[in-house]
Structure formats: C-alpha cells, structure tokens
Design a protein around this motif. Structure first.
Motif, mmCIF file in Angstrom:
data_model
loop_
_atom_site.group_PDB
_atom_site.id
_atom_site.type_symbol
_atom_site.label_atom_id
_atom_site.label_comp_id
_atom_site.label_asym_id
_atom_site.label_seq_id
_atom_site.Cartn_x
_atom_site.Cartn_y
_atom_site.Cartn_z
ATOM 1 N N SER A 53 35.142 44.413 36.457
ATOM 2 C CA SER A 53 35.142 44.625 37.910
ATOM 3 C C SER A 53 35.861 43.507 38.666
ATOM 4 O O SER A 53 35.939 43.550 39.895
ATOM 5 N N GLU A 54 36.424 42.536 37.945
ATOM 6 C CA GLU A 54 37.043 41.397 38.620
ATOM 7 C C GLU A 54 38.251 41.808 39.454
ATOM 8 O O GLU A 54 38.473 41.275 40.544
ATOM 9 N N ALA A 55 39.024 42.777 38.973
ATOM 10 C CA ALA A 55 40.182 43.228 39.746
ATOM 11 C C ALA A 55 39.741 43.882 41.053
ATOM 12 O O ALA A 55 40.373 43.693 42.102
ATOM 13 N N LEU A 56 38.650 44.629 41.015
ATOM 14 C CA LEU A 56 38.129 45.250 42.228
ATOM 15 C C LEU A 56 37.619 44.197 43.200
ATOM 16 O O LEU A 56 37.835 44.312 44.419
ATOM 17 N N GLN A 57 36.962 43.173 42.703
ATOM 18 C CA GLN A 57 36.455 42.124 43.578
ATOM 19 C C GLN A 57 37.606 41.469 44.337
ATOM 20 O O GLN A 57 37.509 41.219 45.546
ATOM 21 N N ALA A 58 38.707 41.211 43.638
ATOM 22 C CA ALA A 58 39.876 40.610 44.296
ATOM 23 C C ALA A 58 40.451 41.566 45.336
ATOM 24 O O ALA A 58 40.729 41.173 46.480
ATOM 25 N N GLY A 59 40.624 42.810 44.965
ATOM 26 C CA GLY A 59 41.212 43.767 45.887
ATOM 27 C C GLY A 59 40.363 44.012 47.113
ATOM 28 O O GLY A 59 40.889 44.190 48.222
ATOM 29 N N PHE A 60 39.052 44.007 46.938
ATOM 30 C CA PHE A 60 38.150 44.244 48.063
ATOM 31 C C PHE A 60 38.189 43.082 49.055
ATOM 32 O O PHE A 60 38.185 43.277 50.268
ATOM 33 N N VAL A 61 38.255 41.867 48.534
ATOM 34 C CA VAL A 61 38.394 40.691 49.399
ATOM 35 C C VAL A 61 39.708 40.766 50.164
ATOM 36 O O VAL A 61 39.761 40.519 51.373
#
Length: 402
Positions: A53-61
C-alpha cells in the motif's frame, strides 16, 4: 465564492457561532495543521519498506497536498516541495511498467497525476518516464474474461479500491497526451468508463443502492456470490474510494473538456450513489460504519477514513454542482457534521504541537474470508495516512465554506 445562506446557517448551528463569525470558526485550518504533521512524520514518501500500500500512501498525500496548494497559495511552495519529494521517491519503484510497477496494486496509479503535473511537456525526465510507465502498466495489467482489470495479483478479482487511482489518472493522461480526435483517445476513455460500470454491475445492491467491496469473475472465491461474483459486505473505505473516484474523475473530464458522454455516465452513478450513502450515516454520531450497512451490529464501529471520504465527497459534490440542488443542504449538513466528528473524536493534539489521527482500519483484503468478523477484526491504526490524508481533504472542503 459567496457562501450560500443555508451553509452559513448550518455552520452557525453546528459550531455554536453566529453566521457573521463563520470565518472565525475556521481559523485553525485543520487541513493545513494535519498536512504539516504529515510532513513532520515524513509520510507519503516511498522507501520500499512500506508494503503493497506504500504507493497508494504516496499518491494520496500528493492529491491532498495538490488541493491544499491550490486553495492556500501562500503555502503552496511548501506543499509543492513535498509533492515533488513524494513523487520523486516513486520513480525508484514505479518507473518500469512490467518489472516493478505491476508488483503494486492498481493503487500505484494514484501517483500519476502529480507525475504529469511535474512534467507538463514530453521532455524526458524521471517524472515523465514514470508517468508513461504507469500508463503502460494499465495495458499490461491482467484482465478477466469481461476485460475487467484485476486489482492486484489475486486471480480475476476486481476491487472498488482501485478506481480512485485508475479513473483520474487514466482520464488525465489520455486527455493531455493523445490527440482528442484519435481512436486511441476514445478507446482509452471508453475503457476507463467501462471499468467503473463493470464494478457497478457486479457489486451494486439494488435494495440498498450500495456497492460491495469487489467481485470474482470466476465465482470461485469462498465469498463470491454464485450469480454476480460479488463479495458480501459493503466495506466503508472501499466504497469511499469508489465515490471519490467518480467525483474526481468527473472533475477532470470537466476541466479537460472531454466529450460529454463520459461525464454523463459517471455523473449518473455519483448521483445515484450519494443518496444511498446519506441513508447509511449514523444519526447519533454523524459518521459511517466500518461495514456501512450493518449499523449497530456487535463488533461494528464508526471508522474514520471512510467517514472522511464521504464528508469530502458530499461537500465537494455540492461545491462543483454535481448533486441536485434539492439534495445540497442535506449533503452540506452531513459533510460538515462528519468533519466535526472526526476533529472532535479522532484527531489527537500531541504535546509537540502536531496532530495525529486515529480510528483508521488497516488494509482489508478480499484475499480473506471477507466475512463480517474479518472486517471488524482488522487492526485499527494510529496515524494511517489513508485516514489522515482523507481528513485533510474533508477539512479543506469545510474550510472552503468559510
């Protein structure tokens, strides 16, 4: 923008201030306070150690900070610098479509909009190369027999979750990269809308108007409905992702002046879904349940990321004129009330002056029993970016009213 009278009245009622002092009620600007706290924790920067989920965390920020930089220009440089830091970190992990990008769920595409903004021309750069790799990864992504995109490595399974990342990026990349009149552009936009429709057709419950978490095209999963393949429960955050996906994709189609037929299809779905979401709000707290349509069931609870996502969707939907005028007062009231619940209940003021965020469930996967007990038994995380970034967006929408 002039604040409608009914908005000022609602603010006065909910916050205990007069309509003339509405602006003072928002002096804290919780969106910015939470954003500065996210920066202080260096969240939303990929390290390769944060799991799938790390890519999603970056994109959401990146998406939350992009919204902030637009509305608060005096602080834009700070947000833009952090967006660049976050986006640059993703180039180390998402720059090869087949080798590394596809090792992440479809959520990886959430980074694409910032990467495109950082590379407005086709001049080679790490940002442009990664955006191109993400676009290619859509073409390489496995699909089921109905041409539906797999969410991740789980065979033939499609999730609502992935649409938040797919819809906006697929639309923006297509409309800013390909010639408008080309068959390639039409095919890509058709495919984008089709992915929304396919999930809707499989997971929509006609009696509640809600969508369950996802579906198995083979109908072989232990949880799959034998007719539709749908999973059995309406998980709050997955429904939140899909609701925001509709809203944010419609906004891009509007801004980029896409053919109206694409907006029309998505807008119909958004307008059909929002009343169902409104019906499931908890009347006592103003929040939404972890399992949305199982209010009060033992073990169920008000979950903070989904509540923030629905608050954002209601308020932004009204602001952009995507909801009928007759529904707008209710949507605004519920959106404001939900953000206030989050602020009063789930936001934690730390001794060092930062804000923390509580009450966000860990990632829930259909790679499970997908039972009620599974969803309500997943851990609750402190300072999950999937909750705090959603809170930034919801709070910004409330602040826009002031």
């Amino acid at each position: 923008m002039r604040v409608p009278v009914y908005v000022a009245t609602l603010v006065a009622t909910l916050f205990g201030v007069s309509a003339t002092t509405t602006e003072n009620a928002y002096k804290n600007r919780y969106s910015q306070w939470m954003a500065s706290s996210i920066i202080s924790r260096e969240q939303g920067v990929m390290t390769g150690l944060g799991g799938s989920s790390e890519a999603l965390q970056a994109g959401f920020v990146q998406k939350a900070f992009t919204a902030l930089s637009t509305y608060y220009p005096n602080s834009a440089a700070t947000y833009e610098q952090y967006i660049q830091k976050s986006a640059l970190s993703t180039t180390l992990f998402l720059s090869n479509a087949s080798h590394n990008a596809l090792s992440y769920p479809m959520d990886r595409l959430s980074n694409g909009n910032a990467l495109l903004a950082l590379s407005p021309t086709k001049v080679p750069s790490p940002y442009r190369a990664t955006a191109d790799a993400l676009r290619l990864s859509i073409a390489l992504n496995p699909r089921n027999s109905e041409n539906g995109l797999w969410y991740y490595v789980y065979p033939y399974w499609s999730y609502l979750d992935g649409m938040y990342s797919l819809g906006p990026f697929y639309s923006l990349y297509t409309l800013t990269t390909s010639p408008r009149s080309s068959s390639t552009t039409a095919a890509a936009l058709d495919d984008m809308v089709y992915q929304f429709e396919l999930l809707w057709d499989h997971t929509h419950n006609s009696s509640t108007g809600l969508l369950t978490h996802g579906y198995d095209a083979l109908r072989k999963a232990v949880w799959a409905d034998p007719k539709t393949g749908a999973s059995p429960y309406v998980w709050g955050r997955s429904l939140g992702w899909y609701t925001m996906a509709l809203l944010d994709t419609i906004e891009i189609l509007d801004k980029e002046k896409a053919p109206s037929k694409y907006k029309t299809v998505l807008l119909q779905k958004f307008r059909a879904l929002i009343p169902a979401v409104i019906k499931t709000v908890d009347p006592k707290t103003g929040g939404w349940w972890q399992i949305v349509d199982q209010a009060g069931r033992k073990g169920n609870y008000i979950e903070s990321s989904a509540t923030a996502m629905f608050s954002y969707s209601l308020l932004k939907g009204v602001r952009l004129g995507y909801l009928p005028s007759g529904l707008a007062p209710t949507a605004v009231k519920l959106g404001i009330r939900a953000q206030k619940l989050l602020t009063d209940t789930f936001v934690v003021k730390e001794a060092n002056g930062t804000l923390s965020y509580n009450g966000t469930v860990a990632v829930c996967s259909l790679n499970s029993t997908a039972s009620f007990e599974y969803y309500v038994g997943q851990p609750i995380l402190y300072n999950s970016i999937l909750g705090s970034a959603a809170y930034v967006l919801a709070s910004l929408e409330v602040e826009r009213l002031g």
